[in-house]
Design a protein around this motif. Structure first.
Motif, PDB file in Angstrom:
ATOM      1  N   LYS A  90       1.226  -0.916  -0.323  1.00 33.47           N
ATOM      2  CA  LYS A  90       0.118   0.055   0.018  1.00 33.47           C
ATOM      3  C   LYS A  90       0.768   1.462  -0.053  1.00 33.47           C
ATOM      4  O   LYS A  90       0.675   2.074  -1.036  1.00 33.47           O
ATOM      5  CB  LYS A  90      -1.378  -0.236   1.199  1.00 33.47           C
TER       6      LYS A  90
ATOM      7  N   TRP B 170      -1.618  -9.038   7.990  1.00 35.39           N
ATOM      8  CA  TRP B 170      -2.616  -8.392   6.720  1.00 35.39           C
ATOM      9  C   TRP B 170      -3.333 -10.230   6.247  1.00 35.39           C
ATOM     10  O   TRP B 170      -4.208 -10.556   6.719  1.00 35.39           O
ATOM     11  CB  TRP B 170      -2.400  -7.901   5.326  1.00 35.39           C
TER      12      TRP B 170
ATOM     13  N   ARG C 200      -6.946 -11.475   7.971  1.00 31.38           N
ATOM     14  CA  ARG C 200      -8.129 -11.265   6.565  1.00 31.38           C
ATOM     15  C   ARG C 200      -8.810 -12.383   6.802  1.00 31.38           C
ATOM     16  O   ARG C 200      -9.865 -12.836   6.772  1.00 31.38           O
ATOM     17  CB  ARG C 200      -7.176 -10.820   5.429  1.00 31.38           C
TER      18      ARG C 200
ATOM     19  N   PHE D 170     -18.174 -12.165   6.554  1.00 34.69           N
ATOM     20  CA  PHE D 170     -19.139 -11.398   5.730  1.00 34.69           C
ATOM     21  C   PHE D 170     -19.189 -12.819   4.096  1.00 34.69           C
ATOM     22  O   PHE D 170     -18.851 -12.537   3.285  1.00 34.69           O
ATOM     23  CB  PHE D 170     -17.710 -10.770   4.793  1.00 34.69           C
TER      24      PHE D 170
ATOM     25  N   LEU E 284     -24.609  -1.038   9.814  1.00 30.09           N
ATOM     26  CA  LEU E 284     -23.245  -1.342  10.275  1.00 30.09           C
ATOM     27  C   LEU E 284     -22.753  -1.691  11.801  1.00 30.09           C
ATOM     28  O   LEU E 284     -22.244  -3.565  11.820  1.00 30.09           O
ATOM     29  CB  LEU E 284     -21.937  -0.406  10.112  1.00 30.09           C
TER      30      LEU E 284
ATOM     31  N   LEU F 154     -22.655  -6.050  12.270  1.00 32.27           N
ATOM     32  CA  LEU F 154     -21.221  -6.847  12.644  1.00 32.27           C
ATOM     33  C   LEU F 154     -21.356  -6.551  14.089  1.00 32.27           C
ATOM     34  O   LEU F 154     -20.121  -7.701  14.479  1.00 32.27           O
ATOM     35  CB  LEU F 154     -20.114  -5.907  11.736  1.00 32.27           C
TER      36      LEU F 154
ATOM     37  N   PHE G 118     -13.596  -1.268  10.776  1.00 33.77           N
ATOM     38  CA  PHE G 118     -14.738  -1.295  10.362  1.00 33.77           C
ATOM     39  C   PHE G 118     -15.870  -0.327  10.695  1.00 33.77           C
ATOM     40  O   PHE G 118     -16.886   0.257   9.551  1.00 33.77           O
ATOM     41  CB  PHE G 118     -15.355  -2.667  10.850  1.00 33.77           C
TER      42      PHE G 118
ATOM     43  N   ALA H  85     -14.510   1.717   7.027  1.00 35.26           N
ATOM     44  CA  ALA H  85     -14.846   1.582   5.833  1.00 35.26           C
ATOM     45  C   ALA H  85     -16.071   1.054   5.073  1.00 35.26           C
ATOM     46  O   ALA H  85     -16.393   1.258   4.597  1.00 35.26           O
ATOM     47  CB  ALA H  85     -13.464   0.344   5.696  1.00 35.26           C
TER      48      ALA H  85
ATOM     49  N   PRO I 191     -17.297   5.715  -4.904  1.00 35.83           N
ATOM     50  CA  PRO I 191     -16.653   6.587  -3.401  1.00 35.83           C
ATOM     51  C   PRO I 191     -15.803   6.293  -3.358  1.00 35.83           C
ATOM     52  O   PRO I 191     -14.028   7.136  -2.357  1.00 35.83           O
ATOM     53  CB  PRO I 191     -17.657   5.515  -2.083  1.00 35.83           C
TER      54      PRO I 191
ATOM     55  N   GLY J 134     -12.261  -1.989  -5.933  1.00 40.27           N
ATOM     56  CA  GLY J 134     -10.703  -2.329  -6.303  1.00 40.27           C
ATOM     57  C   GLY J 134      -9.822  -4.193  -6.863  1.00 40.27           C
ATOM     58  O   GLY J 134     -11.496  -4.434  -7.550  1.00 40.27           O
TER      59      GLY J 134
ATOM     60  N   CYS K  35     -12.450  -4.970  -1.780  1.00 44.76           N
ATOM     61  CA  CYS K  35     -13.789  -5.087  -0.811  1.00 44.76           C
ATOM     62  C   CYS K  35     -13.401  -5.856   0.503  1.00 44.76           C
ATOM     63  O   CYS K  35     -14.863  -6.842  -0.797  1.00 44.76           O
ATOM     64  CB  CYS K  35     -14.099  -3.769  -0.889  1.00 44.76           C
TER      65      CYS K  35
ATOM     66  N   GLY L  73     -15.830  -6.123   2.502  1.00 47.13           N
ATOM     67  CA  GLY L  73     -17.486  -5.475   2.267  1.00 47.13           C
ATOM     68  C   GLY L  73     -18.035  -5.694   1.441  1.00 47.13           C
ATOM     69  O   GLY L  73     -19.284  -5.183   1.379  1.00 47.13           O
TER      70      GLY L  73
ATOM     71  N   LEU M 231     -27.028  -1.842  -0.950  1.00 44.09           N
ATOM     72  CA  LEU M 231     -26.797  -0.869  -1.550  1.00 44.09           C
ATOM     73  C   LEU M 231     -28.345  -0.804  -2.118  1.00 44.09           C
ATOM     74  O   LEU M 231     -29.519  -0.230  -2.501  1.00 44.09           O
ATOM     75  CB  LEU M 231     -25.725  -0.280  -2.674  1.00 44.09           C
TER      76      LEU M 231
HETATM   77  C1  HEM Z   1     -19.965   1.665  -1.938  1.00 47.24           C
HETATM   78  C2  HEM Z   1     -19.768   0.878  -0.559  1.00 47.24           C
HETATM   79  C3  HEM Z   1     -17.925   0.704  -0.412  1.00 47.24           C
HETATM   80  C4  HEM Z   1     -16.829   0.770  -1.460  1.00 47.24           C
HETATM   81  C5  HEM Z   1     -17.179   1.586  -2.663  1.00 47.24           C
HETATM   82  C6  HEM Z   1     -15.464  -0.097  -0.608  1.00 47.24           C
HETATM   83  C7  HEM Z   1     -14.520   0.115  -1.743  1.00 47.24           C
HETATM   84  C8  HEM Z   1     -13.076  -0.346  -1.256  1.00 47.24           C
HETATM   85  C9  HEM Z   1     -11.996  -0.198  -2.148  1.00 47.24           C
HETATM   86  C10 HEM Z   1     -12.089   0.069  -3.469  1.00 47.24           C
HETATM   87  C11 HEM Z   1     -11.167  -0.932  -1.627  1.00 47.24           C
HETATM   88  C12 HEM Z   1     -10.121  -1.640  -2.063  1.00 47.24           C
HETATM   89  C13 HEM Z   1      -9.016  -0.218  -1.276  1.00 47.24           C
HETATM   90  C14 HEM Z   1      -7.272  -1.002  -1.514  1.00 47.24           C
HETATM   91  O1  HEM Z   1      -7.404  -2.007  -2.526  1.00 47.24           O
HETATM   92  O2  HEM Z   1      -6.654  -0.093  -1.565  1.00 47.24           O
HETATM   93  C15 HEM Z   1     -11.846  -1.823   0.142  1.00 47.24           C
HETATM   94  C16 HEM Z   1     -11.532  -2.111   0.925  1.00 47.24           C
HETATM   95  C17 HEM Z   1     -11.669  -2.514   2.228  1.00 47.24           C
HETATM   96  N1  HEM Z   1     -12.982  -2.332   2.382  1.00 47.24           N
HETATM   97 FE1  HEM Z   1     -14.036  -1.271   1.297  1.00 47.24          FE
HETATM   98  N2  HEM Z   1     -15.642  -0.656  -0.049  1.00 47.24           N
HETATM   99  C18 HEM Z   1     -16.861  -0.045   0.463  1.00 47.24           C
HETATM  100  C19 HEM Z   1     -17.877  -1.255   1.409  1.00 47.24           C
HETATM  101  C20 HEM Z   1     -17.231  -1.229   2.671  1.00 47.24           C
HETATM  102  C21 HEM Z   1     -18.033  -1.669   3.625  1.00 47.24           C
HETATM  103  C22 HEM Z   1     -19.586  -2.347   4.245  1.00 47.24           C
HETATM  104  C23 HEM Z   1     -16.920  -2.857   4.348  1.00 47.24           C
HETATM  105  C24 HEM Z   1     -17.292  -3.038   5.645  1.00 47.24           C
HETATM  106  C25 HEM Z   1     -18.295  -4.136   6.489  1.00 47.24           C
HETATM  107  C26 HEM Z   1     -15.692  -2.382   3.622  1.00 47.24           C
HETATM  108  C27 HEM Z   1     -14.788  -2.616   4.508  1.00 47.24           C
HETATM  109  C28 HEM Z   1     -13.352  -2.498   4.045  1.00 47.24           C
HETATM  110  C29 HEM Z   1     -11.834  -3.310   3.924  1.00 47.24           C
HETATM  111  C30 HEM Z   1     -11.969  -3.311   5.481  1.00 47.24           C
HETATM  112  C31 HEM Z   1     -10.791  -2.992   3.317  1.00 47.24           C
HETATM  113  C32 HEM Z   1      -9.431  -3.475   3.452  1.00 47.24           C
HETATM  114  C33 HEM Z   1      -9.560  -4.440   2.900  1.00 47.24           C
HETATM  115  C34 HEM Z   1      -8.159  -5.548   2.701  1.00 47.24           C
HETATM  116  O3  HEM Z   1      -7.249  -4.554   2.681  1.00 47.24           O
HETATM  117  O4  HEM Z   1      -8.275  -6.497   2.786  1.00 47.24           O
HETATM  118  N3  HEM Z   1     -16.292  -1.352   2.593  1.00 47.24           N
HETATM  119  N4  HEM Z   1     -13.220  -1.379  -0.638  1.00 47.24           N
END
Ligand code: HEM
Length: 465
Positions: free
Chosen positions: A91, A115, A119, A126, A169, A173, A275, A278, A341, A409, A415, A417, A425
């Motif tokens: 990252k 990580w 994970r 989930f 959430l 959760l 959480f 995010a 977003p 991603g 993601c 989530g 949604l």
């Molecule tokens: C429209 C809703 C959401 C969008 C657009 C979104 C988008 C993203 C994206 C693009 C990443 C990747 C980031 C990277 O690779 O650097 C990510 C990672 C993550 N998201 Fe989401 N997310 C959303 C909803 C959620 C929800 C609902 C949760 C938890 C309940 C969540 C928890 C996480 C976590 C913990 C990561 C890190 C995962 C990792 O590095 O292993 N996200 N999200």
């Protein structure tokens, strides 16, 4: 597939580059001003700046926020970085600067074995079964919110959805009923982080701070947040002595107490905070754009209503309805394409590498532009138009690369989530559409690139249906 090669593997990505990534040509780009580079432009007008960058090519180098950045507009390079060669990237400093402000030991920011261990441990919250268990909560909370609106009332969608998604959430959760006071603590912490990041640019906030009101607000907000999280953990610890919950908070507390491999005691706070942040702001932002689009596109509204009449009828939607909500899914996909977003993903190579023939050194931050690629006319007809129907199966062009669309991603760090968010949604939108219509009060969005793609204040007038 874009070829990636390291300096010592003798692999030539293309003729322009030669074999040495360290000495290979850097991608072209705007020169900006001396010292500040492109920080001012990138910070003040991110959307306009992204448009300017696209003109330089698929890989564009610029200096901003004290960093060398290479913006990526090529879906094949995105796939290389996130999926095919994901182990060659971390990252990096750009993301870690944010991690330090929020939750450095949380899943979104850790690397390597730490990580992977986290994970695997957190994935169990989930699974499809778990998501099914959260669905009723998503619908019920939305119904309570919509029933509380008066006919003709003006509502600011950003605040309304931040409150809603946080309640969903924490209940789903953490098995918690988050009261208004706890919600306010999280929102204040989120706003305070935005304040610090907006003011300094994403990287330059780390050096010793002269305490200004912005930093003092941040310190206060994080102290309150930590106190709240400590209390939640302590309470759950007492409760779990009597009964074993299988929600994420109980799992974290139990795992930490037992010192099982998975999540370590010192990581519990950071996982909860990860959480909390995010999981709610991204979804709230997506819902704000979706409902604003719904208000301004009567044809789409008609098609959505027709689908809901056929699938759901007069009752509220359920998890069992979700697979049949095709148009609702297209509507959401298209909203996430136009207004992702998370509008960019950041990575840094562990060693100097060649990408598309350009040298990318270890001190370079790659900025994978979700926003730029999802509006690229090479992959999307009339890219700036909202057209949910472009997602019908028969119209998917064969030559569109997979990573022309990646709002969540990709690869191992996609993601966690995503399924939670997509279910939420769809169910929230369907529940709202059964009860109300929206009329735009805010006609023009005031979009800015902060931590998320912010639409500014979005006011709508609510009408009962
Ligand atoms: C429209 C809703 C959401 C969008 C657009 C979104 C988008 C993203 C994206 C693009 C990443 C990747 C980031 C990277 O690779 O650097 C990510 C990672 C993550 N998201 Fe989401 N997310 C959303 C909803 C959620 C929800 C609902 C949760 C938890 C309940 C969540 C928890 C996480 C976590 C913990 C990561 C890190 C995962 C990792 O590095 O292993 N996200 N999200």
């Amino acid at each position: 597939m874009t070829e990636l090669s390291r300096p010592d593997d003798g692999n030539q990505a293309d003729e322009r580059s030669g074999s040495d990534a360290s000495s290979a040509e850097r991608p072209p780009g705007p020169s900006g001003l001396p010292v500040v580079g492109s920080t001012l432009t990138a910070g003040r007008d991110g959307l306009g700046f992204t448009d300017t960058l696209v003109a330089y090519g698929d890989l564009v180098g610029y200096d901003a926020f004290g960093e060398e950045i290479v913006a990526v507009f090529d879906p094949e390079v995105v796939e290389t970085v996130l999926v095919a060669e994901s182990d060659a990237f971390v990252k990096g400093a750009f993301e870690m600067a944010l991690g330090e402000l929020v939750a450095p030991e949380g899943l979104a920011f850790t690397e390597g074995e730490q990580w992977r261990r986290q994970r695997t441990a957190l994935q169990s919250s989930f699974t499809p079964d778990k998501i099914r268990g959260y669905a009723d909560e998503m619908v019920e909370r939305t119904a309570v919110m919509a029933d509380g609106w008066d006919d003709g009332e003006e509502v600011e969608l950003g605040d309304a959805f931040a409150d809603l998604t946080l309640r969903i959430l924490t209940r789903a959760l953490f098995d918690l009923d988050f009261d208004a006071e706890s919600g306010a603590v999280v929102r204040e912490a989120a706003d305070a982080i935005h304040g610090v990041v907006d003011r300094f640019g994403l990287l330059t906030f780390l050096p010793e701070w002269v305490p200004t009101p912005v930093e003092r607000r941040y310190d206060r907000a994080m102290t309150d947040l930590d106190a709240m999280v400590d209390e939640l953990v302590a309470e759950r610890r007492t409760q779990s002595a009597d009964s074993e919950g299988d929600d994420l908070l109980s799992l974290l507390v139990a795992a930490a107490d037992a010192e099982e491999v998975g999540v370590k005691p010192e990581e519990v706070r950071d996982q909860l905070v990860t959480f909390l942040f995010a999981g709610h702001e991204t979804t709230a932002t997506a819902l704000t754009y979706a409902c604003w689009l719904l208000a301004g596109n009567p044809d789409a509204r008609e098609r959505l209503d027709a689908e809901l009449d056929a699938v759901v009828g007069d009752r509220d939607p359920t998890f069992a309805d979700v697979p049949a909500l095709d148009y609702t899914e297209r509507f959401i996909r298209e909203a996430l394409r136009l207004y992702p977003p998370i509008y960019a993903i950041y990575r840094q190579p562990k060693e100097d590498v060649l990408l598309d023939g350009y040298g990318i050194t270890t001190d370079t931050t790659l900025q994978l532009s979700i926003y730029g690629i999802q509006r690229d006319e090479r992959w999307w007809d009339a890219p700036d138009e909202f057209r949910p129907e472009r997602w019908t199966d028969e119209k998917q062009p064969d030559d569109r690369p997979e990573y022309a669309y990646f709002p969540f991603g990709g690869g191992p760090r996609h993601c966690i989530g995503m399924r939670f968010a997509m279910t939420e949604l769809k169910l929230v939108l369907a529940t709202l559409a059964r009860r109300v219509e929206f009329e735009r009060v805010t006609e023009e969005l005031d979009i800015s690139m902060g931590l998320t793609l912010s639409p500014g204040d979005v006011e709508v007038r609510v009408r009962d249906v």
